[in-house]
Scaffold this active site. Structure first.
Site, PDB file in Angstrom:
ATOM      1  N   LYS A 163     -27.179  11.053 -39.826  1.00  0.00           N
ATOM      2  CA  LYS A 163     -26.682  10.014 -38.916  1.00  0.00           C
ATOM      3  C   LYS A 163     -26.303   8.735 -39.659  1.00  0.00           C
ATOM      4  O   LYS A 163     -27.026   8.297 -40.556  1.00  0.00           O
ATOM      5  CB  LYS A 163     -27.764   9.742 -37.870  1.00  0.00           C
ATOM      6  CG  LYS A 163     -27.468   8.671 -36.845  1.00  0.00           C
ATOM      7  CD  LYS A 163     -26.148   8.839 -36.138  1.00  0.00           C
ATOM      8  CE  LYS A 163     -25.958  10.189 -35.485  1.00  0.00           C
ATOM      9  NZ  LYS A 163     -24.537  10.455 -35.099  1.00  0.00           N
ATOM     10  N   ARG A 209     -27.407  17.561 -28.841  1.00  0.00           N
ATOM     11  CA  ARG A 209     -27.010  17.018 -30.143  1.00  0.00           C
ATOM     12  C   ARG A 209     -28.157  17.252 -31.125  1.00  0.00           C
ATOM     13  O   ARG A 209     -29.232  17.684 -30.731  1.00  0.00           O
ATOM     14  CB  ARG A 209     -26.551  15.546 -30.076  1.00  0.00           C
ATOM     15  CG  ARG A 209     -27.174  14.643 -29.076  1.00  0.00           C
ATOM     16  CD  ARG A 209     -28.629  14.350 -29.280  1.00  0.00           C
ATOM     17  NE  ARG A 209     -28.905  13.927 -30.648  1.00  0.00           N
ATOM     18  CZ  ARG A 209     -30.071  14.011 -31.237  1.00  0.00           C
ATOM     19  NH1 ARG A 209     -31.115  14.517 -30.602  1.00  0.00           N
ATOM     20  NH2 ARG A 209     -30.256  13.603 -32.470  1.00  0.00           N
ATOM     21  N   GLY A 210     -27.868  16.953 -32.407  1.00  0.00           N
ATOM     22  CA  GLY A 210     -28.837  17.295 -33.448  1.00  0.00           C
ATOM     23  C   GLY A 210     -28.435  18.651 -34.011  1.00  0.00           C
ATOM     24  O   GLY A 210     -28.199  19.598 -33.245  1.00  0.00           O
ATOM     25  N   ALA A 211     -28.372  18.730 -35.344  1.00  0.00           N
ATOM     26  CA  ALA A 211     -27.759  19.901 -35.984  1.00  0.00           C
ATOM     27  C   ALA A 211     -28.319  21.254 -35.511  1.00  0.00           C
ATOM     28  O   ALA A 211     -27.540  22.117 -35.073  1.00  0.00           O
ATOM     29  CB  ALA A 211     -27.865  19.754 -37.499  1.00  0.00           C
ATOM     30  N   GLN A 257     -29.911   7.048 -30.527  1.00  0.00           N
ATOM     31  CA  GLN A 257     -30.805   8.223 -30.484  1.00  0.00           C
ATOM     32  C   GLN A 257     -32.245   7.833 -30.779  1.00  0.00           C
ATOM     33  O   GLN A 257     -33.186   8.449 -30.276  1.00  0.00           O
ATOM     34  CB  GLN A 257     -30.350   9.287 -31.504  1.00  0.00           C
ATOM     35  CG  GLN A 257     -29.060   9.989 -31.152  1.00  0.00           C
ATOM     36  CD  GLN A 257     -27.859   9.326 -31.794  1.00  0.00           C
ATOM     37  OE1 GLN A 257     -27.860   8.124 -32.035  1.00  0.00           O
ATOM     38  NE2 GLN A 257     -26.832  10.096 -32.060  1.00  0.00           N
ATOM     39  N   ASP A 283     -27.697  16.808 -41.392  1.00  0.00           N
ATOM     40  CA  ASP A 283     -26.643  17.592 -40.726  1.00  0.00           C
ATOM     41  C   ASP A 283     -25.983  18.577 -41.675  1.00  0.00           C
ATOM     42  O   ASP A 283     -25.457  19.603 -41.250  1.00  0.00           O
ATOM     43  CB  ASP A 283     -25.594  16.664 -40.116  1.00  0.00           C
ATOM     44  CG  ASP A 283     -26.162  16.036 -38.865  1.00  0.00           C
ATOM     45  OD1 ASP A 283     -26.872  15.024 -38.975  1.00  0.00           O
ATOM     46  OD2 ASP A 283     -25.942  16.602 -37.775  1.00  0.00           O
ATOM     47  N   ARG A 310     -17.806  19.706 -33.150  1.00  0.00           N
ATOM     48  CA  ARG A 310     -18.313  18.632 -34.026  1.00  0.00           C
ATOM     49  C   ARG A 310     -18.265  19.144 -35.477  1.00  0.00           C
ATOM     50  O   ARG A 310     -18.816  20.202 -35.774  1.00  0.00           O
ATOM     51  CB  ARG A 310     -19.750  18.232 -33.623  1.00  0.00           C
ATOM     52  CG  ARG A 310     -19.793  17.676 -32.196  1.00  0.00           C
ATOM     53  CD  ARG A 310     -21.080  16.934 -31.915  1.00  0.00           C
ATOM     54  NE  ARG A 310     -21.167  15.706 -32.676  1.00  0.00           N
ATOM     55  CZ  ARG A 310     -22.286  14.999 -32.794  1.00  0.00           C
ATOM     56  NH1 ARG A 310     -23.406  15.424 -32.244  1.00  0.00           N
ATOM     57  NH2 ARG A 310     -22.294  13.875 -33.479  1.00  0.00           N
TER      58      ARG A 310
HETATM   59  O1  MRU Z   1     -24.884  12.713 -33.643  1.00  0.00           O
HETATM   60  P1  MRU Z   1     -26.175  13.447 -33.547  1.00  0.00           P
HETATM   61  O2  MRU Z   1     -27.132  12.852 -32.581  1.00  0.00           O
HETATM   62  O3  MRU Z   1     -25.960  14.928 -33.330  1.00  0.00           O
HETATM   63  O4  MRU Z   1     -26.819  13.284 -34.992  1.00  0.00           O
HETATM   64  C1  MRU Z   1     -28.083  13.840 -35.233  1.00  0.00           C
HETATM   65  C2  MRU Z   1     -28.602  13.593 -36.588  1.00  0.00           C
HETATM   66  O5  MRU Z   1     -27.979  12.960 -37.409  1.00  0.00           O
HETATM   67  C3  MRU Z   1     -29.908  14.238 -36.930  1.00  0.00           C
HETATM   68  O6  MRU Z   1     -30.657  13.446 -37.794  1.00  0.00           O
HETATM   69  C4  MRU Z   1     -29.638  15.589 -37.606  1.00  0.00           C
HETATM   70  O7  MRU Z   1     -28.740  16.346 -36.854  1.00  0.00           O
HETATM   71  C5  MRU Z   1     -30.878  16.363 -37.820  1.00  0.00           C
HETATM   72  S1  MRU Z   1     -31.568  16.952 -36.325  1.00  0.00           S
HETATM   73  C6  MRU Z   1     -32.937  17.868 -36.674  1.00  0.00           C
END
Ligand code: MRU
Length: 343
Positions: A248, A46-48, A196, A237, A89
């Site tokens: 998030k 997870r994480g963009a 997270q 994201d 997603r």
């Molecule tokens: O739902 P997630 O855990 O994928 O959400 C992640 C976030 O919101 C992060 O802050 C974002 O993707 C940036 S990651 C470098």
């Protein structure tokens, strides 16, 4: 860093299972693209930026699994692979950016033997991963100057090495300041419902011996009012053309609180998180996730059965709350529409 978020090894994608952290550090190997798509949906990765890398590697895996007698059949099936990965997603634009880049590369390789196309796609996916690491380091260098000596930095969710190919965006800025010899402390919001912040941000910062204090989401205002927070740094994201930023769920509240207390609020993100096709943040698709993520914690019910639930995974912070956007190509401040377009 002492862990690898994702890597391509022996014709498989190896991912650190983030659903099990911090209790267990388990690496799982994926050899077909459908299981990579499930891993993205299920938050194993997870994480963009990390989602983008996983999708690119998923396309490369999918290409290898195609049985086709003709180029036409190969490219039709590859389109299907891309569609399955794109339906995982909806908010992180890096997913779509990475899939588009893989399709473009496949187009350039058209006409070559299918083995050569697959090898080219594998190389492209690995390049996306390696570039992401370099990009995060550049974001860190560009943002470190904004972090004063002795700062306490509040962050939300996890925008660290776990959310990227390594090093991180928001945590990259913090790491770079720490590596430059500044004394930096981090306050990590726990980040309900997936935690997270509690599970991942604390885990990776503690591994690097960067001081971190965990708080629940509803404590951020308290610590700001006490004068204990120097600045906020978060990831993103998707960033619209006017600078409005999806991140998030809960990020918006942190930004409003920061403005009320006169605390700088920074967004750190690679240019692959920009979506200049969207005029404002109101056009960003927001993922709604299953209600059980709110009603249960680790399988344990915390709400009455049958209760109505909403579970948006992201919110949009209007650009007016953002002090600066930190990218690998530099900082953008003030007129975001102009500054982001210039990047
Ligand atoms: O739902 P997630 O855990 O994928 O959400 C992640 C976030 O919101 C992060 O802050 C974002 O993707 C940036 S990651 C470098």
């Amino acid at each position: 860093m002492s862990f690898r978020t994702i890597e391509w090894r022996d014709n498989a994608v190896i991912m650190l299972d983030q659903t099990r952290l911090p209790v267990e550090e388990r690496y799982t190997s994926y050899s077909d693209y459908r299981s990579v798509a499930e891993a993205i949906k299920g938050m194993v990765v997870r994480g963009a930026p990390a989602i983008g890398v996983a999708a690119a590697m998923g396309v490369a895996l999918g290409a290898r699994g195609i049985i086709a007698d003709t180029q036409e059949s190969f490219f039709q099936q590859l389109e299907n692979v891309c569609d399955v990965l794109a339906r995982t997603r909806p908010t992180a634009v890096n997913l779509f950016w990475a899939i588009e880049r893989m399709k473009r590369r496949a187009g350039e390789l058209k006409g070559q033997p299918l083995d050569a196309i697959c090898a080219g796609l594998q190389a492209e996916a690995i390049a996306i991963e390696q570039e992401d690491l370099a990009i995060c380091k550049a974001i860190g260098r560009n943002g470190a100057a904004l972090i004063p000596q002795g700062a306490t930095v509040l962050t939300h969710c996890n925008a660290g090495g776990l959310a990227t190919a390594g090093y991180g965006t928001a945590l990259g800025v913090i790491r770079a300041a720490h590596e430059a010899g500044k004394q930096v402390r981090v306050v990590a919001d726990e980040t309900r419902p997936w935690l997270q912040g509690a599970r991942l941000t604390t885990w990776e910062l503690m591994k690097d011996a960067i001081p971190v204090t965990l708080i629940t989401d509803n404590m951020a205002g308290f610590f700001m009012a006490q004068g204990e927070i120097t600045c906020c740094v978060v990831g993103a994201d998707r960033i619209a053309a006017n600078g409005d930023t999806a991140n998030k769920i809960g990020t918006y509240g942190v930004a409003v609180l920061a403005k009320e207390h006169g605390i700088p609020f920074y967004v750190a993100a690679p240019c692959s998180t920009l979506d200049l096709t969207l005029d404002t943040g109101s056009q960003i698709p927001i993922e709604e996730r299953p209600s059980t993520e709110v009603t249960h914690i680790r399988g344990q019910a915390i709400a009455p059965e049958g209760v109505q639930v909403r579970n948006p995974a992201f919110d949009v912070t209007p650009a007016r709350y953002i002090t600066a956007i930190i990218t690998e190509r530099g900082l953008v401040q003030g007129n975001y529409r102009q500054g982001l377009a210039a990047l």
